[in-house]
Design a protein around this motif. Structure first.
Motif, PDB file in Angstrom:
ATOM      1  N   ALA A 119       3.716  10.783  -0.634  1.00  0.00           N
ATOM      2  CA  ALA A 119       2.844  11.708  -1.469  1.00  0.00           C
ATOM      3  C   ALA A 119       1.613  12.165  -0.405  1.00  0.00           C
ATOM      4  O   ALA A 119       1.323  11.412   0.470  1.00  0.00           O
ATOM      5  N   ARG A 120       0.690  13.089  -0.850  1.00  0.00           N
ATOM      6  CA  ARG A 120      -0.504  13.262   0.008  1.00  0.00           C
ATOM      7  C   ARG A 120      -1.479  12.123  -0.366  1.00  0.00           C
ATOM      8  O   ARG A 120      -2.161  12.132   0.789  1.00  0.00           O
ATOM      9  N   THR A 121      -1.401  11.611  -1.444  1.00  0.00           N
ATOM     10  CA  THR A 121      -2.411  10.475  -1.286  1.00  0.00           C
ATOM     11  C   THR A 121      -1.885   9.247  -0.390  1.00  0.00           C
ATOM     12  O   THR A 121      -2.659   8.693   0.329  1.00  0.00           O
ATOM     13  N   SER A 122      -0.535   9.150  -0.334  1.00  0.00           N
ATOM     14  CA  SER A 122      -0.142   8.131   0.672  1.00  0.00           C
ATOM     15  C   SER A 122      -0.326   8.291   1.962  1.00  0.00           C
ATOM     16  O   SER A 122      -0.836   7.565   2.881  1.00  0.00           O
ATOM     17  N   LEU A 123      -0.072   9.739   2.308  1.00  0.00           N
ATOM     18  CA  LEU A 123      -0.319  10.400   3.445  1.00  0.00           C
ATOM     19  C   LEU A 123      -1.990  10.129   4.157  1.00  0.00           C
ATOM     20  O   LEU A 123      -2.553   9.616   5.278  1.00  0.00           O
ATOM     21  N   ALA A 124      -2.918  10.622   3.096  1.00  0.00           N
ATOM     22  CA  ALA A 124      -4.372  10.531   3.276  1.00  0.00           C
ATOM     23  C   ALA A 124      -4.739   8.984   3.478  1.00  0.00           C
ATOM     24  O   ALA A 124      -5.443   8.537   4.530  1.00  0.00           O
ATOM     25  N   ARG A 125      -3.970   7.827   2.898  1.00  0.00           N
ATOM     26  CA  ARG A 125      -4.424   6.465   2.936  1.00  0.00           C
ATOM     27  C   ARG A 125      -3.777   6.067   4.381  1.00  0.00           C
ATOM     28  O   ARG A 125      -4.485   5.214   4.922  1.00  0.00           O
ATOM     29  N   ARG A 126      -2.802   6.435   4.696  1.00  0.00           N
ATOM     30  CA  ARG A 126      -2.125   6.040   6.010  1.00  0.00           C
ATOM     31  C   ARG A 126      -2.890   6.619   7.191  1.00  0.00           C
ATOM     32  O   ARG A 126      -3.078   5.788   8.135  1.00  0.00           O
ATOM     33  N   ALA A 127      -3.468   7.774   6.981  1.00  0.00           N
ATOM     34  CA  ALA A 127      -4.358   8.339   8.187  1.00  0.00           C
ATOM     35  C   ALA A 127      -5.670   7.433   8.149  1.00  0.00           C
ATOM     36  O   ALA A 127      -6.237   7.136   9.218  1.00  0.00           O
ATOM     37  N   ALA A 128      -6.375   6.971   7.024  1.00  0.00           N
ATOM     38  CA  ALA A 128      -7.368   6.268   7.038  1.00  0.00           C
ATOM     39  C   ALA A 128      -7.182   4.933   7.549  1.00  0.00           C
ATOM     40  O   ALA A 128      -7.898   4.498   8.372  1.00  0.00           O
TER      41      ALA A 128
END
Length: 351
Positions: A84-93
């Motif tokens: 999910a987009r939220t998961s991708l955002a967290r992983r990038a962070a």
């Protein structure tokens, strides 16, 4: 231990020794220096292990070979498998946080993840209860006599669910308690839990982490330890005070055990109430009251929305919720349009 955590540990052990040491040192940095919660540390470590495993599969034999190409390839792979987009955002962070730390620690020649872009997370707003629905939920424990078990499985650490007793979903109308009968301590606990979550807007982890000594009954405030170790004082109202009085005088003493220590909210076995159990309690009462599916975060969202609709200042709500950024608080203004329209019609000469 969950299958996911077992898998992460196995992948961690398969990494080259210098990478394993970097992961362990990074986790220690997050916990001790950054004062991140255990949940955040686990999430970041899981993401980092996944990233380094991907790097090894791409031919990287040393941490110094990690570069932006590897990072982008890792995120692209995550997207193709449906993250999910939220998961991708967290992983990038997580990748950016690790890269900056590794550069400062001399493990990377540069902060390779600094230019790494991440998708803007699509924030799913939880259900907002109307004021009357929130009132119905607060009264739900009073309409129940016997909780029914929601989880007959083996309790996790701190999760005091007991088959056939306590920590559960209400099922029967209570009616008037027989004269001289003792109130059910679990129902008193549940009433306080609901009043605290809605009356203060605290996070579920914050509510379950409260100690008896964190409550100032004279001033009607609770001292809350929030994210990043930030402490704040949050007021609570008269209904919560009544629920607190009943719990401390009639409920908690009945459940207290040597393991209770100073915990305010207790499970059926006397340990500190576990957030997972608390989530089931909230969902169970919402279902029993015929309300939409409600989570503890939904109650927090409802509390913030009702405060703003009642005219509370956005900065004050930010302080109450413990948000480090005002941008986090602004998501709660989405249902306040009618209040703004009313103010516009009342005040603007061209309305």
């Amino acid at each position: 231990m969950t299958d996911r955590r077992r898998g992460t540990r196995a992948v961690h052990e398969a990494l080259p020794a210098p990478m394993r040491e970097a992961v362990d040192d990074f986790a220690d940095h997050l916990a001790r220096v950054r004062n991140r919660s255990a949940h955040t540390v686990r999430a970041y470590v899981t993401d980092l292990v996944s990233l380094l495993d991907h790097a090894v599969r791409m031919g990287c034999t040393d941490l110094s070979e990690l570069d932006l190409t590897v990072l982008r390839s890792w995120l692209a792979k995550q997207r193709t498998v449906g993250a999910a987009r939220t998961s991708l955002a967290r992983r990038a962070a997580a990748a950016r946080t690790f890269s900056a730390w590794a550069h400062r620690a001399g493990l990377l020649a540069g902060d390779v993840a600094a230019p790494l872009a991440s998708p803007r997370a699509h924030r799913e707003l939880p259900t907002v209860l109307r004021a009357d629905q929130a009132a119905a939920l607060m009264d739900a424990p009073d309409r129940s006599r016997t909780p029914a078990p929601t989880d007959a499985g083996r309790p996790r650490d701190g999760d005091d669910t007991r088959p056939g007793k306590g920590d559960a979903t209400p099922t029967r109308d209570r009616g008037d308690a027989p004269p001289g009968s003792e109130p059910d301590p679990v129902l008193l606990r549940d009433r306080l839990l609901l009043e605290l979550l809605y009356g203060t807007g605290v996070r579920i982890s914050e509510a379950c982490g409260l100690d008896v000594t964190d409550v100032d009954q004279g001033r009607r405030v609770v001292r809350v330890l929030g994210k990043g170790g930030r402490e704040r004082a949050v007021p609570y109202g008269v209904p919560a005070q009544r629920a607190l009085d009943a719990w401390l005088t009639q409920g908690r003493p009945a459940l207290a055990a040597p393991r209770s220590d100073r915990a305010l909210l207790l499970g059926a076995r006397g340990g500190r109430l576990n957030p997972t159990t608390a989530r089931r309690i909230v969902a169970g009462y919402a279902e029993a009251a015929g309300l939409p599916r409600v989570t503890p975060h939904g109650l927090r969202h409802s509390a913030a929305t009702h405060l703003l609709e009642g005219g509370a200042d956005l900065r004050a709500v930010q302080e109450l919720l413990g948000h480090s950024s005002l941008a986090s608080t602004q998501i709660y203004t989405h249902v306040s349009v009618e209040r703004l329209r009313a103010a516009y019609r009342q005040a603007h000469p061209r309305a």
